[in-house]
Scaffold this motif. Structure first.
Motif, mmCIF file in Angstrom:
data_model
loop_
_atom_site.group_PDB
_atom_site.id
_atom_site.type_symbol
_atom_site.label_atom_id
_atom_site.label_comp_id
_atom_site.label_asym_id
_atom_site.label_seq_id
_atom_site.Cartn_x
_atom_site.Cartn_y
_atom_site.Cartn_z
ATOM 1 N N HIS A 198 28.396 -25.731 -22.117
ATOM 2 C CA HIS A 198 29.873 -25.542 -21.692
ATOM 3 C C HIS A 198 30.372 -24.923 -22.903
ATOM 4 C CE1 HIS A 198 32.051 -29.187 -22.067
ATOM 5 N NE2 HIS A 198 30.770 -29.772 -21.639
ATOM 6 N N SER A 199 31.645 -24.472 -22.905
ATOM 7 C CA SER A 199 32.393 -23.839 -23.987
ATOM 8 C C SER A 199 31.439 -23.980 -25.442
ATOM 9 C CB SER A 199 33.439 -25.341 -23.771
ATOM 10 O OG SER A 199 33.835 -25.748 -23.209
ATOM 11 N N TRP A 243 39.774 -19.837 -17.028
ATOM 12 C CA TRP A 243 39.173 -19.012 -18.223
ATOM 13 C C TRP A 243 37.630 -20.512 -18.608
ATOM 14 C CZ3 TRP A 243 39.281 -19.513 -23.072
ATOM 15 C CH2 TRP A 243 40.292 -20.032 -23.906
ATOM 16 N N MET A 244 38.568 -21.684 -18.928
ATOM 17 C CA MET A 244 37.896 -22.487 -20.166
ATOM 18 C C MET A 244 37.022 -22.918 -19.042
ATOM 19 S SD MET A 244 41.113 -23.862 -21.963
ATOM 20 C CE MET A 244 40.228 -24.736 -23.081
ATOM 21 N N ILE A 288 40.025 -15.831 -5.182
ATOM 22 C CA ILE A 288 40.042 -15.026 -6.054
ATOM 23 C C ILE A 288 38.685 -15.088 -5.789
ATOM 24 C CG2 ILE A 288 40.881 -15.113 -8.734
ATOM 25 C CD1 ILE A 288 38.570 -16.514 -9.739
ATOM 26 N N TYR A 289 38.045 -12.975 -5.623
ATOM 27 C CA TYR A 289 36.394 -12.586 -5.272
ATOM 28 C C TYR A 289 36.110 -11.503 -6.080
ATOM 29 C CZ TYR A 289 38.803 -14.745 -0.838
ATOM 30 O OH TYR A 289 39.435 -15.393 0.185
ATOM 31 N N ASN A 321 29.226 -19.904 -21.840
ATOM 32 C CA ASN A 321 28.847 -21.160 -20.810
ATOM 33 C C ASN A 321 27.157 -20.709 -20.294
ATOM 34 O OD1 ASN A 321 30.897 -22.676 -20.287
ATOM 35 N ND2 ASN A 321 31.759 -21.009 -18.795
ATOM 36 N N GLY A 370 37.194 -12.309 -12.721
ATOM 37 C CA GLY A 370 36.491 -13.683 -12.397
ATOM 38 C C GLY A 370 35.353 -13.435 -13.267
ATOM 39 N N TRP A 371 34.670 -13.908 -12.900
ATOM 40 C CA TRP A 371 33.398 -14.848 -13.180
ATOM 41 C C TRP A 371 32.407 -14.037 -13.853
ATOM 42 C CZ3 TRP A 371 36.682 -17.973 -11.936
ATOM 43 C CH2 TRP A 371 36.680 -19.423 -13.725
ATOM 44 N N TYR A 417 23.528 -21.504 -17.990
ATOM 45 C CA TYR A 417 23.399 -22.446 -17.289
ATOM 46 C C TYR A 417 21.516 -22.374 -17.017
ATOM 47 C CZ TYR A 417 27.785 -22.260 -15.590
ATOM 48 O OH TYR A 417 28.739 -22.369 -15.364
ATOM 49 N N PHE A 444 27.880 -12.792 -15.062
ATOM 50 C CA PHE A 444 26.829 -13.552 -15.165
ATOM 51 C C PHE A 444 26.133 -12.601 -16.218
ATOM 52 C CE2 PHE A 444 26.370 -17.741 -13.915
ATOM 53 C CZ PHE A 444 27.443 -18.033 -12.302
ATOM 54 N N LEU A 487 22.307 -14.114 -10.822
ATOM 55 C CA LEU A 487 23.095 -15.062 -10.185
ATOM 56 C C LEU A 487 23.958 -13.686 -10.599
ATOM 57 C CD1 LEU A 487 23.024 -18.203 -12.108
ATOM 58 C CD2 LEU A 487 22.269 -17.458 -9.927
ATOM 59 N N GLN A 521 17.736 -22.413 -15.345
ATOM 60 C CA GLN A 521 17.704 -22.550 -13.387
ATOM 61 C C GLN A 521 15.585 -22.374 -13.543
ATOM 62 O OE1 GLN A 521 17.743 -19.081 -11.173
ATOM 63 N NE2 GLN A 521 18.241 -20.610 -9.410
ATOM 64 N N TRP A 573 33.859 -24.222 -16.004
ATOM 65 C CA TRP A 573 32.519 -23.860 -15.926
ATOM 66 C C TRP A 573 32.300 -24.639 -14.993
ATOM 67 C CZ3 TRP A 573 34.559 -27.076 -19.968
ATOM 68 C CH2 TRP A 573 34.263 -28.565 -20.199
ATOM 69 N N PHE A 574 30.588 -24.115 -14.153
ATOM 70 C CA PHE A 574 30.187 -24.893 -12.892
ATOM 71 C C PHE A 574 29.211 -25.622 -13.049
ATOM 72 C CE2 PHE A 574 32.980 -21.788 -11.921
ATOM 73 C CZ PHE A 574 32.101 -19.726 -12.014
ATOM 74 N N ASP A 575 29.883 -26.864 -12.658
ATOM 75 C CA ASP A 575 28.792 -28.375 -12.399
ATOM 76 C C ASP A 575 29.681 -29.647 -11.726
ATOM 77 O OD1 ASP A 575 27.685 -31.070 -15.256
ATOM 78 O OD2 ASP A 575 26.519 -29.987 -13.813
ATOM 79 N N TRP A 633 25.639 -27.725 -9.302
ATOM 80 C CA TRP A 633 25.554 -27.347 -8.095
ATOM 81 C C TRP A 633 24.160 -27.616 -6.843
ATOM 82 C CZ3 TRP A 633 24.954 -21.298 -9.851
ATOM 83 C CH2 TRP A 633 25.867 -20.554 -10.621
ATOM 84 N N PRO A 650 20.280 -23.624 -10.378
ATOM 85 C CA PRO A 650 20.761 -23.171 -11.621
ATOM 86 C C PRO A 650 21.369 -24.919 -12.213
ATOM 87 C CG PRO A 650 21.553 -21.814 -10.747
ATOM 88 C CD PRO A 650 21.264 -22.296 -9.733
ATOM 89 N N TRP A 696 34.256 -15.867 -18.318
ATOM 90 C CA TRP A 696 35.065 -15.206 -17.370
ATOM 91 C C TRP A 696 35.680 -13.698 -18.119
ATOM 92 C CZ3 TRP A 696 38.329 -16.090 -13.257
ATOM 93 C CH2 TRP A 696 39.796 -15.351 -12.850
ATOM 94 N N ARG A 708 37.304 -13.097 -25.839
ATOM 95 C CA ARG A 708 38.712 -13.453 -25.540
ATOM 96 C C ARG A 708 38.050 -14.315 -25.149
ATOM 97 N NH1 ARG A 708 42.345 -9.292 -22.241
ATOM 98 N NH2 ARG A 708 42.481 -7.676 -24.155
ATOM 99 N N ASN A 709 37.076 -15.424 -24.716
ATOM 100 C CA ASN A 709 36.580 -16.681 -23.914
ATOM 101 C C ASN A 709 35.121 -17.377 -23.696
ATOM 102 O OD1 ASN A 709 39.353 -15.723 -22.121
ATOM 103 N ND2 ASN A 709 38.289 -13.992 -20.444
ATOM 104 N N THR A 710 35.438 -18.235 -23.109
ATOM 105 C CA THR A 710 34.399 -19.397 -23.832
ATOM 106 C C THR A 710 32.822 -18.801 -23.051
ATOM 107 O OG1 THR A 710 35.230 -20.961 -22.500
ATOM 108 C CG2 THR A 710 35.739 -21.427 -24.676
ATOM 109 N N LEU A 746 23.795 -26.206 -14.885
ATOM 110 C CA LEU A 746 24.714 -26.543 -16.666
ATOM 111 C C LEU A 746 24.164 -26.976 -18.265
ATOM 112 C CD1 LEU A 746 27.332 -25.674 -18.071
ATOM 113 C CD2 LEU A 746 28.263 -27.636 -17.880
ATOM 114 N N TRP A 762 28.657 -13.889 -9.587
ATOM 115 C CA TRP A 762 29.656 -14.720 -8.993
ATOM 116 C C TRP A 762 30.339 -14.567 -7.832
ATOM 117 C CZ3 TRP A 762 34.555 -13.800 -8.312
ATOM 118 C CH2 TRP A 762 36.014 -14.773 -8.508
ATOM 119 N N TYR A 808 20.752 -18.103 -17.729
ATOM 120 C CA TYR A 808 21.764 -17.377 -17.884
ATOM 121 C C TYR A 808 23.216 -17.525 -18.854
ATOM 122 C CZ TYR A 808 19.418 -16.050 -13.589
ATOM 123 O OH TYR A 808 18.566 -15.492 -12.893
#
Lengths: 110, 123
Positions: free
Chosen positions: A50-51, B106-107, B59-60, A35, A98-99, A37, A101, B45, A39, B109-111, B113, A45, A92, A31-33, A47, B47, A88
């Motif tokens: 993405h997407s 959800w779309m 959120i956690y 990404n 939550g996210w 990373y 990995f 890793l 390291q 990303w992290f950038d 770090w 880490p 989502w 359902r989701n994109t 990026l 989150w 990695y």
């Protein structure tokens, strides 16, 4: 036990093309994109993709990403020694809210 | 240049508390959501938590829910994590990461770090 499944290791010789897989489920990758990373040893880490398949500026076009169904892949062509790193995948997760990995794949350039 | 600098890590006994900070510069802090991600040395890793640009959404991960609290001070361009009732399994390098959007989407990303701050929970 990571929600997204990656092979723990991968290897290749300089110039070769390797692929790293990332397996998920309908609540995350389908359902989701996705990404990716990178390291490098001893560093934070960074990026890489993405997407699903978009490279940030500065990332060589040797790196490419794809997604199909509940799986995603990272391909590295023209492998170089400086590509030795941990990779990695992340996405989502709708169920966990939550996210998540992947467990990471350690790439060795032989 | 975007910079994220974590601090506040250290050795703490199980059951005690610790507060992590992430000082930022080089971007308009209150335009972006922020996250904490941790990594057990030599492992993968995980989150931990995310907060939207205006603190309206937090959120956690289930592993820290009810024990950790994420917060931010937009005036100070800083992100925080209050960690209570620490356990040995919380031992990790904690990274601060900038989201690419305002909300927790959800779309996104992290950038980039930060370099991380090490938390060791041990008696």
């Amino acid at each position: 036990q990571s929600v997204l499944t990656q092979p723990p290791s991968a290897s290749g010789t300089p110039g070769q093309t390797i692929t790293i897989s990332c397996s998920g489920s309908s609540s995350n990758i389908r359902r989701n994109t996705v990404n990716w990373y990178q390291q490098l040893p001893g560093t934070a880490p960074k990026l890489l993709i993405h997407s699903n398949n978009q490279r940030p500026s500065g990332v060589p076009d040797r790196f490419s990403g794809s997604k199909s169904g509940t799986s995603a892949s990272l391909a590295i062509s023209g492998l170089q020694s400086e590509d030795e790193a941990d990779y990695y995948c992340a996405a989502w997760d709708d169920s966990l809210n939550g996210w998540v990995f992947g467990g990471g794949t350690k790439l060795t350039v032989l | 240049e975007v910079q994220l600098v974590e601090s506040g890590g250290g050795l703490v006994q199980p059951g005690r508390s610790l507060r992590l900070s992430c000082a930022t510069s080089g971007f308009t802090f209150d335009d972006y959501a922020m996250h904490w991600v941790r990594q057990v040395p030599g492992k993968g890793l995980e989150w931990v938590s995310g907060i939207s640009w205006n603190s309206g959404s937090r959120i956690y991960a289930d592993s820290v829910k009810g024990r950790f609290t994420i917060s931010r001070d937009n005036g100070q361009h800083s992100l925080y994590m209050q960690m209570n009732d620490l356990r040995s399994e919380d031992t990790a390098l904690y990274y601060c990461a900038k989201d690419v959007g305002r909300g927790l989407h959800w779309m996104n990303w992290f950038d980039p770090w930060g370099q991380g701050t090490l938390v060791i929970v041990s008696s």
